[in-house]
Design a protein around this motif. Structure first.
Motif, PDB file in Angstrom:
ATOM      1  N   ILE A 183       0.673  -1.184   0.035  1.00  0.00           N
ATOM      2  CA  ILE A 183       0.038  -0.012   0.053  1.00  0.00           C
ATOM      3  C   ILE A 183       0.943   1.261  -0.065  1.00  0.00           C
ATOM      4  O   ILE A 183       1.676   1.311   0.814  1.00  0.00           O
ATOM      5  CB  ILE A 183      -0.868   0.075   1.070  1.00  0.00           C
ATOM      6  CG1 ILE A 183      -1.764  -1.194   1.129  1.00  0.00           C
ATOM      7  CG2 ILE A 183      -1.682   1.359   1.208  1.00  0.00           C
ATOM      8  CD1 ILE A 183      -2.665  -1.432   2.400  1.00  0.00           C
ATOM      9  N   THR A 184       0.632   2.032  -0.923  1.00  0.00           N
ATOM     10  CA  THR A 184       1.605   3.263  -1.083  1.00  0.00           C
ATOM     11  C   THR A 184       0.726   4.483  -0.389  1.00  0.00           C
ATOM     12  O   THR A 184      -0.256   4.413  -0.104  1.00  0.00           O
ATOM     13  CB  THR A 184       2.020   3.640  -2.613  1.00  0.00           C
ATOM     14  OG1 THR A 184       0.588   3.769  -3.439  1.00  0.00           O
ATOM     15  CG2 THR A 184       2.762   2.381  -3.053  1.00  0.00           C
TER      16      THR A 184
ATOM     17  N   ASN B 298       6.489   9.825   6.437  1.00  0.00           N
ATOM     18  CA  ASN B 298       7.037   8.521   5.933  1.00  0.00           C
ATOM     19  C   ASN B 298       8.334   8.532   5.468  1.00  0.00           C
ATOM     20  O   ASN B 298       9.011   9.588   5.159  1.00  0.00           O
ATOM     21  CB  ASN B 298       5.892   7.868   4.854  1.00  0.00           C
ATOM     22  CG  ASN B 298       4.611   8.136   5.530  1.00  0.00           C
ATOM     23  OD1 ASN B 298       4.180   7.322   6.132  1.00  0.00           O
ATOM     24  ND2 ASN B 298       3.851   8.842   4.891  1.00  0.00           N
ATOM     25  N   HIS B 299       8.986   7.200   5.697  1.00  0.00           N
ATOM     26  CA  HIS B 299      10.264   6.876   5.033  1.00  0.00           C
ATOM     27  C   HIS B 299      10.345   6.469   3.511  1.00  0.00           C
ATOM     28  O   HIS B 299       9.909   5.285   3.548  1.00  0.00           O
ATOM     29  CB  HIS B 299      11.059   5.985   6.177  1.00  0.00           C
ATOM     30  CG  HIS B 299      11.005   6.350   7.451  1.00  0.00           C
ATOM     31  ND1 HIS B 299      10.174   6.140   8.407  1.00  0.00           N
ATOM     32  CD2 HIS B 299      11.856   7.629   8.002  1.00  0.00           C
ATOM     33  CE1 HIS B 299      10.296   6.914   9.533  1.00  0.00           C
ATOM     34  NE2 HIS B 299      11.353   7.606   9.342  1.00  0.00           N
ATOM     35  N   PHE B 300      10.395   7.384   2.678  1.00  0.00           N
ATOM     36  CA  PHE B 300      10.208   6.939   1.341  1.00  0.00           C
ATOM     37  C   PHE B 300      11.481   6.116   0.704  1.00  0.00           C
ATOM     38  O   PHE B 300      12.380   6.514   0.893  1.00  0.00           O
ATOM     39  CB  PHE B 300       9.884   7.872   0.600  1.00  0.00           C
ATOM     40  CG  PHE B 300       8.242   8.631   0.954  1.00  0.00           C
ATOM     41  CD1 PHE B 300       7.234   7.527   0.581  1.00  0.00           C
ATOM     42  CD2 PHE B 300       8.086   9.722   1.418  1.00  0.00           C
ATOM     43  CE1 PHE B 300       5.803   8.182   0.950  1.00  0.00           C
ATOM     44  CE2 PHE B 300       6.813  10.142   1.671  1.00  0.00           C
ATOM     45  CZ  PHE B 300       5.751   9.316   1.276  1.00  0.00           C
TER      46      PHE B 300
ATOM     47  N   TYR C  81       9.310   2.286   2.845  1.00  0.00           N
ATOM     48  CA  TYR C  81      10.012   1.177   3.531  1.00  0.00           C
ATOM     49  C   TYR C  81       8.790   0.439   4.194  1.00  0.00           C
ATOM     50  O   TYR C  81       8.901  -0.911   4.262  1.00  0.00           O
ATOM     51  CB  TYR C  81      11.097   1.392   4.171  1.00  0.00           C
ATOM     52  CG  TYR C  81      12.536   2.116   3.193  1.00  0.00           C
ATOM     53  CD1 TYR C  81      13.256   1.161   2.700  1.00  0.00           C
ATOM     54  CD2 TYR C  81      12.635   3.325   3.351  1.00  0.00           C
ATOM     55  CE1 TYR C  81      14.056   1.577   1.884  1.00  0.00           C
ATOM     56  CE2 TYR C  81      13.620   3.937   2.563  1.00  0.00           C
ATOM     57  CZ  TYR C  81      14.489   2.969   1.733  1.00  0.00           C
ATOM     58  OH  TYR C  81      15.408   3.677   1.035  1.00  0.00           O
ATOM     59  N   GLU C  82       8.267   0.971   5.071  1.00  0.00           N
ATOM     60  CA  GLU C  82       7.550   0.351   6.137  1.00  0.00           C
ATOM     61  C   GLU C  82       6.185  -0.575   5.186  1.00  0.00           C
ATOM     62  O   GLU C  82       5.915  -1.438   5.553  1.00  0.00           O
ATOM     63  CB  GLU C  82       6.490   1.350   7.061  1.00  0.00           C
ATOM     64  CG  GLU C  82       7.579   2.205   7.930  1.00  0.00           C
ATOM     65  CD  GLU C  82       8.227   3.414   7.476  1.00  0.00           C
ATOM     66  OE1 GLU C  82       8.253   3.567   6.069  1.00  0.00           O
ATOM     67  OE2 GLU C  82       8.576   4.275   8.176  1.00  0.00           O
ATOM     68  N   GLY C  83       5.807   0.404   4.276  1.00  0.00           N
ATOM     69  CA  GLY C  83       4.876  -0.524   3.430  1.00  0.00           C
ATOM     70  C   GLY C  83       5.242  -1.582   2.809  1.00  0.00           C
ATOM     71  O   GLY C  83       4.589  -2.551   2.697  1.00  0.00           O
ATOM     72  N   LEU C  84       6.483  -1.764   2.249  1.00  0.00           N
ATOM     73  CA  LEU C  84       7.102  -2.866   1.517  1.00  0.00           C
ATOM     74  C   LEU C  84       7.525  -3.862   2.613  1.00  0.00           C
ATOM     75  O   LEU C  84       7.097  -5.127   2.223  1.00  0.00           O
ATOM     76  CB  LEU C  84       8.334  -2.269   0.917  1.00  0.00           C
ATOM     77  CG  LEU C  84       9.164  -3.457   0.163  1.00  0.00           C
ATOM     78  CD1 LEU C  84       8.168  -4.024  -1.107  1.00  0.00           C
ATOM     79  CD2 LEU C  84      10.432  -3.070  -0.340  1.00  0.00           C
ATOM     80  N   GLU C  85       7.919  -3.526   3.719  1.00  0.00           N
ATOM     81  CA  GLU C  85       8.129  -4.515   4.671  1.00  0.00           C
ATOM     82  C   GLU C  85       6.928  -5.099   5.334  1.00  0.00           C
ATOM     83  O   GLU C  85       7.032  -6.542   5.400  1.00  0.00           O
ATOM     84  CB  GLU C  85       9.083  -3.656   6.015  1.00  0.00           C
ATOM     85  CG  GLU C  85      10.372  -3.891   5.775  1.00  0.00           C
ATOM     86  CD  GLU C  85      11.140  -2.928   6.700  1.00  0.00           C
ATOM     87  OE1 GLU C  85      12.070  -2.339   6.295  1.00  0.00           O
ATOM     88  OE2 GLU C  85      10.560  -2.591   7.735  1.00  0.00           O
ATOM     89  N   LEU C  86       5.856  -4.678   5.438  1.00  0.00           N
ATOM     90  CA  LEU C  86       4.529  -4.893   5.920  1.00  0.00           C
ATOM     91  C   LEU C  86       3.861  -6.053   5.063  1.00  0.00           C
ATOM     92  O   LEU C  86       3.775  -7.218   5.554  1.00  0.00           O
ATOM     93  CB  LEU C  86       3.454  -3.822   6.105  1.00  0.00           C
ATOM     94  CG  LEU C  86       2.405  -4.255   6.907  1.00  0.00           C
ATOM     95  CD1 LEU C  86       2.602  -4.589   8.212  1.00  0.00           C
ATOM     96  CD2 LEU C  86       1.256  -2.697   6.653  1.00  0.00           C
ATOM     97  N   ALA C  87       4.124  -5.751   3.628  1.00  0.00           N
ATOM     98  CA  ALA C  87       3.616  -6.733   2.751  1.00  0.00           C
ATOM     99  C   ALA C  87       4.543  -8.064   2.777  1.00  0.00           C
ATOM    100  O   ALA C  87       3.878  -9.267   2.767  1.00  0.00           O
ATOM    101  CB  ALA C  87       3.752  -6.067   1.316  1.00  0.00           C
TER     102      ALA C  87
END
Ligand code: ATP
Ligand SMILES: Nc1nc2c(ncn2[C@@H]2O[C@H](COP(=O)(O)O)[C@@H](O)[C@H]2O)c(=O)[nH]1
Length: 189
Positions: A33-34, A61-63, A78-84
């Motif tokens: 999710i972006t 956010n940390h983009f 980074y958070e969104g990518l890690e979560l997925a």
């Protein structure tokens, strides 16, 4: 276990989100999710379709990368990518084409498949966007933007590493997607 990220790009209305949803439903892949400052469309939900942000909250956010597209900010964190990728070994993300080039440079520690979604006839883009229920004014504004025009054709910078996914007839598209995944050795969750 090697992680896989499927990066999907293309023009507005080309079918990026439809393909991403197919990958979630049939293969069980998590969506990254972006974040965006664009207002939600009808039926879009916060934290499901996007993290809908104000201009101030966006920059908290940390983009990995962020861009301006048709007058709004969009960014992948980074958070969104890690979560997925914590939930499934394969995840999908939908980006405009500058973001794709940033990902090509930034992501080195996993398998990344880059897909450019192409419609056989560019006139279909407006037809499909209107079918999605957007206002004519909003659709026309986005299709007229420099970013949308740029993304209507695959650029020479993307061509060397992007797989073209032709999205004309939907049943044919699903066969193309299934074949490309099989060739890359990517399996269902
Ligand atoms: N092969 C297809 N045939 C007909 N309609 C399609 C096809 N693929 C997608 N659509 C429809 O086109 C519309 C736009 O698709 P989608 O939202 O997936 O595009 P998108 O590339 O994510 O667009 P945007 O970048 O503007 O968000 C939707 O209504 C979708 O149902
Ligand atoms: N570079 C990035 N592009 C993104 C991101 N999130 C979405 N997008 C792309 O923006 C346009 C417009 O999206 P829309 O939902 O308003 O139609 C589209 O091409 C998306 O793929 C992101 O985090 N970074």
């Amino acid at each position: 276990m090697m992680k896989t990220l499927i990066v999907i790009c293309g023009a507005p209305g080309s079918g990026k989100t439809t393909i991403q949803n197919y990958l979630s439903e049939k293969y069980g892949f998590q969506r990254v999710i972006t974040h965006t400052t664009r207002p939600p469309r009808i039926k879009e939900k916060n934290k499901v379709d996007y993290y809908f942000e104000s201009k101030n909250s966006f920059f908290e956010n940390h983009f990995i990368e962020y861009v301006e597209y048709a007058g709004y900010l969009y960014g992948s964190s980074y958070e969104g990518l890690e979560l997925a990728l914590r939930k499934t070994d394969t995840a999908t993300i939908v980006l405009e084409t500058e973001g794709v080039l940033s990902y090509k440079k930034a992501i080195k520690d996993m398998q990344v498949l880059f897909w450019y979604v192409k419609v056989p006839d560019i006139k279909q883009l407006a037809v499909r966007i209107l079918k999605r229920g957007e206002s004519e004014k909003e659709a026309a504004k986005r299709l007229a933007s420099a970013e949308a025009k740029r993304d209507m054709r695959i650029s020479t910078r993307l061509e060397p590493f992007c797989e073209i996914i032709e999205n004309g007839n939907w049943q044919e598209t699903t066969k193309i997607v299934d074949r490309v995944l099989k060739d890359a050795g990517v399996k269902k969750v």
